[in-house]
Each structure stands twice: as C-alpha cells, then as structure tokens.
Design an enzyme around this catalytic site. Sequence first.
Site, PDB file in Angstrom:
ATOM      1  N   LEU A 198      42.581  41.093  41.313  1.00  0.00           N
ATOM      2  CA  LEU A 198      43.982  41.430  41.579  1.00  0.00           C
ATOM      3  C   LEU A 198      44.908  40.314  41.118  1.00  0.00           C
ATOM      4  O   LEU A 198      45.983  40.576  40.561  1.00  0.00           O
ATOM      5  CB  LEU A 198      44.169  41.699  43.071  1.00  0.00           C
ATOM      6  CG  LEU A 198      45.566  42.151  43.523  1.00  0.00           C
ATOM      7  CD1 LEU A 198      45.974  43.448  42.839  1.00  0.00           C
ATOM      8  CD2 LEU A 198      45.605  42.323  45.037  1.00  0.00           C
ATOM      9  N   ASN A 253      31.584  40.084  44.561  1.00  0.00           N
ATOM     10  CA  ASN A 253      32.971  40.303  44.146  1.00  0.00           C
ATOM     11  C   ASN A 253      33.108  40.553  42.655  1.00  0.00           C
ATOM     12  O   ASN A 253      33.564  41.609  42.237  1.00  0.00           O
ATOM     13  CB  ASN A 253      33.844  39.107  44.540  1.00  0.00           C
ATOM     14  CG  ASN A 253      34.372  39.216  45.948  1.00  0.00           C
ATOM     15  OD1 ASN A 253      34.133  40.207  46.645  1.00  0.00           O
ATOM     16  ND2 ASN A 253      35.087  38.202  46.392  1.00  0.00           N
ATOM     17  N   GLU A 254      32.739  39.558  41.845  1.00  0.00           N
ATOM     18  CA  GLU A 254      32.943  39.694  40.411  1.00  0.00           C
ATOM     19  C   GLU A 254      32.078  38.730  39.622  1.00  0.00           C
ATOM     20  O   GLU A 254      31.606  37.710  40.148  1.00  0.00           O
ATOM     21  CB  GLU A 254      34.408  39.470  40.027  1.00  0.00           C
ATOM     22  CG  GLU A 254      34.882  38.025  40.071  1.00  0.00           C
ATOM     23  CD  GLU A 254      35.296  37.533  41.438  1.00  0.00           C
ATOM     24  OE1 GLU A 254      34.903  36.386  41.789  1.00  0.00           O
ATOM     25  OE2 GLU A 254      35.994  38.252  42.157  1.00  0.00           O
ATOM     26  N   ALA A 280      34.843  46.263  46.082  1.00  0.00           N
ATOM     27  CA  ALA A 280      35.088  45.309  47.169  1.00  0.00           C
ATOM     28  C   ALA A 280      35.748  44.040  46.651  1.00  0.00           C
ATOM     29  O   ALA A 280      36.532  43.394  47.358  1.00  0.00           O
ATOM     30  CB  ALA A 280      33.784  44.971  47.881  1.00  0.00           C
ATOM     31  N   ASP A 294      36.589  34.935  54.318  1.00  0.00           N
ATOM     32  CA  ASP A 294      35.957  35.753  53.286  1.00  0.00           C
ATOM     33  C   ASP A 294      34.910  34.970  52.492  1.00  0.00           C
ATOM     34  O   ASP A 294      33.868  35.500  52.124  1.00  0.00           O
ATOM     35  CB  ASP A 294      37.016  36.304  52.331  1.00  0.00           C
ATOM     36  CG  ASP A 294      37.889  37.367  52.979  1.00  0.00           C
ATOM     37  OD1 ASP A 294      37.423  37.996  53.950  1.00  0.00           O
ATOM     38  OD2 ASP A 294      39.023  37.569  52.530  1.00  0.00           O
ATOM     39  N   THR A 317      40.203  43.422  45.046  1.00  0.00           N
ATOM     40  CA  THR A 317      41.401  42.854  45.679  1.00  0.00           C
ATOM     41  C   THR A 317      41.368  41.330  45.712  1.00  0.00           C
ATOM     42  O   THR A 317      42.270  40.711  46.288  1.00  0.00           O
ATOM     43  CB  THR A 317      41.553  43.382  47.114  1.00  0.00           C
ATOM     44  OG1 THR A 317      40.370  43.077  47.858  1.00  0.00           O
ATOM     45  CG2 THR A 317      41.776  44.889  47.118  1.00  0.00           C
ATOM     46  N   ALA A 318      40.347  40.730  45.119  1.00  0.00           N
ATOM     47  CA  ALA A 318      40.223  39.269  45.108  1.00  0.00           C
ATOM     48  C   ALA A 318      40.771  38.718  43.792  1.00  0.00           C
ATOM     49  O   ALA A 318      41.924  38.965  43.435  1.00  0.00           O
ATOM     50  CB  ALA A 318      38.767  38.884  45.348  1.00  0.00           C
ATOM     51  N   TYR A 319      39.959  37.989  43.041  1.00  0.00           N
ATOM     52  CA  TYR A 319      40.443  37.364  41.801  1.00  0.00           C
ATOM     53  C   TYR A 319      40.917  38.415  40.808  1.00  0.00           C
ATOM     54  O   TYR A 319      41.877  38.214  40.064  1.00  0.00           O
ATOM     55  CB  TYR A 319      39.320  36.506  41.211  1.00  0.00           C
ATOM     56  CG  TYR A 319      39.728  35.720  39.981  1.00  0.00           C
ATOM     57  CD1 TYR A 319      41.010  35.197  39.872  1.00  0.00           C
ATOM     58  CD2 TYR A 319      38.833  35.497  38.948  1.00  0.00           C
ATOM     59  CE1 TYR A 319      41.391  34.472  38.755  1.00  0.00           C
ATOM     60  CE2 TYR A 319      39.197  34.779  37.829  1.00  0.00           C
ATOM     61  CZ  TYR A 319      40.482  34.269  37.730  1.00  0.00           C
ATOM     62  OH  TYR A 319      40.850  33.568  36.626  1.00  0.00           O
ATOM     63  N   ASP A 359      41.713  33.570  27.841  1.00  0.00           N
ATOM     64  CA  ASP A 359      41.216  32.506  28.713  1.00  0.00           C
ATOM     65  C   ASP A 359      39.905  32.919  29.361  1.00  0.00           C
ATOM     66  O   ASP A 359      39.115  32.070  29.774  1.00  0.00           O
ATOM     67  CB  ASP A 359      42.230  32.185  29.808  1.00  0.00           C
ATOM     68  CG  ASP A 359      43.360  31.289  29.316  1.00  0.00           C
ATOM     69  OD1 ASP A 359      43.309  30.850  28.155  1.00  0.00           O
ATOM     70  OD2 ASP A 359      44.303  31.052  30.096  1.00  0.00           O
TER      71      ASP A 359
END
Length: 255
Positions: A159, A114-115, A152, A44, A155-157, A144
């Site tokens: 989640l 992603n973000e 898309a 990924d 589901t990465a960071y 923090d």
Amino acid sequence: MSFSKVAFVAAETEAAQAALPRLLAHYPHVPPEEADVIVALGGDGFMLETLHRWIDRRVPIYGMNRGTVGFLMNVFREHGLQERLARAEAVRLHPLRMRARLADGSDIEALAINEVSLFRETRQAAKIRIRIDGKARLEELVCDGILVATPAGSTAYNLSAHGPIVPLGSGILALTPISAFRPRRWRGALLPDHASVAFEVLEADKRPVSAVADYTEARDVARVEVSRAADLTLTLLFDPEHSLEERILAEQFLP
C-alpha cells in the site's frame, strides 16, 4: 472453537513484557511446543515473527495488540480470553515461497506472509525482466524495485508503494513496482494466486539487486521465483467484531 492448551509469547517491548506475567498468572498455560493455540502479545512485526517461528506446527495464532498499528492483532484485554478464543473466527492464509538464485550460483529459499520485494542495492536503478508462468510479460522494468504481495500483506508495504488493497479470499496477488522509471505508466498488475512469478535481474554486475521475503534477505540475486506455498496453511484467529476481512475492506475507505 475449543482450545485446552494455551501458550503465551510476547515481544520484547515494554508493553508486551508488562502484559505477559499478568496473563500467565491469570490463565493455565503450556509451552508453545505443546499448545493447540498460541496467544501473541505485540505488534504486527511480532505476529509475523510468531507465524514464521511456529509455521511447521500449524497451530492457530491469536494476537493481542501491544504494539503500534496492530493490523493483524485483536484488541488487548486481560479478562475474558477463553471466551474470546471460543468465539474467534479463523482466517487461513497461504504464504509465498521465494526461491532466489544468487550471482555466485547459490540458492536461498524463504517464506513470506506479507510480500516478496526486490530492491536496487546501489545508486543506479535496477533493470528487471518479469515472467508470469514462464512467459515474459515485461522485458525490462527500470525501477527502484518491485514486490509481490499477498492479500494479507496488501495493506502493508504494498500500500505504501501505491499498490492495490486486495480482499481476503479473492485469490489474487498484487504485483507492484517501486518507483518505476520505465515504462512510466506501468502501475503493476493483479495476478491469480496460482501464478508463478519470475524476476530476472538484467545487468546484475552493474545494477545489483537484493530480494527480501518478509525479513529474510538475499543479496546480489540473479533470478527470483515467487509462488504460493499451497502446501502450507497459516491460521490466524480474530474476534468476530474485529475481523481481518472487515479491516481490509475498511482500509479502502480511509481518507
């Protein structure tokens, strides 16, 4: 879909580098600059690198997993690639555009598939004001950090930070705090993808904050604006039986 000019690119991992010469020997190929489809071999992270590298070409990317999770990748198979490309389904995504104003007055702009994430730089928690379309929605978040994720990237960071999984095509962005201290019960928000999000760093000298768009980092930010890059479209190709939409849906029912 019909592609006549295929390019192959591979991550530096042993598995990806071992697969590359086999595919080059088996299929006609051109350099990525001339291709009408790029086949990316890796995980990924390498898919994100490939999308960023060739974003101006707007060429479809078909990934085959030679990494670990491979959420954005198809199953690796050496044979039948041309048939798979012909059957592939396209998923079109718009990245996020980050505009960061640094404490010294300079600006950094970057794209995120992603973000976009903000993080405290020191032992002290960050203090951040959140504006949505110019209106202050949260005067002070003590945390923090905080992130804005695309479907898309949900589901990465996102989640991992206990944010929601967002279906493709929902027209929604996830706004997710990272270890929020105050307000304690604020779990984030779902925003329309046309929303403009601004983060204002409070007490920036005492509580410095960095901003990261995928893997482009800006240190000591004072203000960060995030919006959908509607002028840019990324195209990923997936086998019909292994679609990204199905994987995002299935992820919500994992134990």
